[in-house]
Motif scaffolding. Structure first.
Motif, PDB file in Angstrom:
ATOM      1  N   GLU A  53     -18.839   3.398   1.677  1.00  0.00           N
ATOM      2  CA  GLU A  53     -18.287   2.315   0.667  1.00  0.00           C
ATOM      3  C   GLU A  53     -18.767   1.026   0.664  1.00  0.00           C
ATOM      4  OE1 GLU A  53     -14.310   3.045   0.308  1.00  0.00           O
ATOM      5  OE2 GLU A  53     -13.887   4.774   1.178  1.00  0.00           O
ATOM      6  N   LEU A  97      -3.308   7.514  -6.350  1.00  0.00           N
ATOM      7  CA  LEU A  97      -3.899   6.608  -4.851  1.00  0.00           C
ATOM      8  C   LEU A  97      -3.071   7.308  -4.076  1.00  0.00           C
ATOM      9  CD1 LEU A  97      -2.024   3.465  -5.530  1.00  0.00           C
ATOM     10  CD2 LEU A  97      -3.799   4.252  -6.145  1.00  0.00           C
ATOM     11  N   LYS A  98      -4.693   7.586  -2.412  1.00  0.00           N
ATOM     12  CA  LYS A  98      -4.278   7.804  -1.281  1.00  0.00           C
ATOM     13  C   LYS A  98      -3.821   7.432  -0.680  1.00  0.00           C
ATOM     14  CE  LYS A  98      -8.307  10.496  -1.458  1.00  0.00           C
ATOM     15  NZ  LYS A  98     -10.047  10.719  -1.139  1.00  0.00           N
ATOM     16  N   GLN A 141      -3.643   2.784  -0.031  1.00  0.00           N
ATOM     17  CA  GLN A 141      -4.775   2.374  -1.264  1.00  0.00           C
ATOM     18  C   GLN A 141      -3.551   1.236  -2.323  1.00  0.00           C
ATOM     19  OE1 GLN A 141      -6.129   5.314  -3.114  1.00  0.00           O
ATOM     20  NE2 GLN A 141      -8.841   4.927  -1.703  1.00  0.00           N
ATOM     21  N   ALA A 199       0.867  -1.121  -0.375  1.00  0.00           N
ATOM     22  CA  ALA A 199      -0.407   0.014   0.036  1.00  0.00           C
ATOM     23  C   ALA A 199       1.025   1.602   0.301  1.00  0.00           C
ATOM     24  CB  ALA A 199      -1.218  -0.346   1.202  1.00  0.00           C
ATOM     25  N   THR A 213      -8.406  -0.440  -0.093  1.00  0.00           N
ATOM     26  CA  THR A 213      -8.176   0.498   0.651  1.00  0.00           C
ATOM     27  C   THR A 213      -7.451   0.140   1.922  1.00  0.00           C
ATOM     28  OG1 THR A 213      -8.934   2.414  -0.528  1.00  0.00           O
ATOM     29  CG2 THR A 213      -8.522   2.421   1.341  1.00  0.00           C
ATOM     30  N   TYR A 240      -5.374   2.499   7.847  1.00  0.00           N
ATOM     31  CA  TYR A 240      -4.172   2.579   8.043  1.00  0.00           C
ATOM     32  C   TYR A 240      -3.505   2.703   8.874  1.00  0.00           C
ATOM     33  CZ  TYR A 240       0.262   2.473   5.035  1.00  0.00           C
ATOM     34  OH  TYR A 240       1.375   2.406   4.329  1.00  0.00           O
ATOM     35  N   ASP A 295       0.478  10.543   0.191  1.00  0.00           N
ATOM     36  CA  ASP A 295      -0.926  10.552  -1.473  1.00  0.00           C
ATOM     37  C   ASP A 295      -0.364  10.473  -2.379  1.00  0.00           C
ATOM     38  OD1 ASP A 295      -3.098  10.276   0.884  1.00  0.00           O
ATOM     39  OD2 ASP A 295      -3.337  12.233   1.111  1.00  0.00           O
ATOM     40  N   ASN A 319     -16.733   3.965   7.452  1.00  0.00           N
ATOM     41  CA  ASN A 319     -16.344   3.845   6.563  1.00  0.00           C
ATOM     42  C   ASN A 319     -17.198   2.546   5.523  1.00  0.00           C
ATOM     43  OD1 ASN A 319     -14.223   5.821   6.484  1.00  0.00           O
ATOM     44  ND2 ASN A 319     -12.802   4.472   7.633  1.00  0.00           N
TER      45      ASN A 319
END
Length: 266
Positions: A152, A46-47, A50, A33, A103, A107, A37, A148
């Motif tokens: 989503e 990607l953030k 991710q 990941a 994601t 994280y 950002d 979250n």
């Protein structure tokens, strides 16, 4: 230049610790990941937390040694492991044309700013005294994860889209075993468009996939979700005509129609 990432101690008491495949997958996603950002992969920005990867490539990434050779997990096994991570509120997924965007939820919990310099013998000795605080923090993290997840919800439907894409491929290959491997991510995206833009249900799509690949004419013409989407209304009309013919030959009551799997609102 080598890099490293942290692993939170809660992993030893987690729901995936005893599941080797799911644990390996989660560790791999964590390690791959983006740690900041703005990182771009295949044109996708990607953030933090991710990672962009297809299910099939993940299966290759997680290949393991067995005897003198190597083995790969099946796509079904990878999907089951991802489902477990989603259910455990550890990851969210979103399909893109470039691949699946993973994601890592919370994280920062795993890769927070606290560094290992704060770790000492005294800290370890004090760990039992901090369990209460850790429980409170974990409860807050769980609550944030649920929020979250509600934002989503679509990831479950996107996995459904991939399942339908694979169903179409399997049915086509029953008629033509040499059918070329398609871009399943693109197929899943096309099925998503059928649901979201055309208001087709997953059950309707599944029914027409199976029906079309058993039809003498349509099995040679419906060879992609794009074609299925284009001909959807035509196929529905054909289904209705075939059912009407059957009704004229034999008594085709409502119960028989439902048993036949046809009652999908066409």
């Amino acid at each position: 230049m080598s890099t490293w990432f942290k692993v939170h101690r809660e992993i030893f008491d987690s729901d995936i610790w005893n599941d080797v495949t799911t644990f390996r997958l989660f560790m791999y996603l964590m390690g791959k990941a983006s740690h900041q950002d703005g990182v771009k992969i295949a044109g996708v920005e990607l953030k933090r937390g991710q990672y962009l990867r297809s299910y099939r490539k993940l299966a290759a990434d997680l290949a393991y040694k067995e005897g003198r050779g190597t083995k790969e997990y099946s796509l079904r096994t990878i999907k089951k492991a991802i489902d477990k991570l989603i259910s455990a509120e550890r990851v969210n997924v979103r399909e893109t044309e470039q691949g699946t965007l993973f994601t890592i939820l919370n994280y920062s919990k795993y890769q927070g700013s606290d560094d290992t310099k704060k770790e000492s013998v005294n800290t370890l000795n004090q760990e039992p005294n901090t369990n209460g605080k850790r429980t409170v923090n974990n409860n807050k993290n769980a609550k944030n994860a649920r929020i979250n997840k509600n934002k989503e919800k679509r990831h479950k439907y996107e996995i459904c889209d991939m399942t339908l894409a694979e169903l179409l491929l399997d049915e086509i290959r029953k008629n033509n075993s040499g059918f070329k491997q398609p871009n399943l991510e693109k197929w899943a995206s096309d099925i998503r468009l059928m649901r979201e833009r055309d208001s087709r249900t997953a059950e309707q799509i599944k029914y027409l996939i199976t029906w079309s690949q058993q039809h003498e004419f349509w099995k040679a013409n419906i060879l992609s979700p794009t074609k299925l989407r284009t001909k959807f209304d035509t196929l529905v009309m054909q289904v209705k005509q075939d059912k009407q013919k059957a009704t004229n030959v034999v008594q085709f009551n409502k119960k028989e129609a439902e048993d036949d799997g046809y009652n999908y609102g066409f």
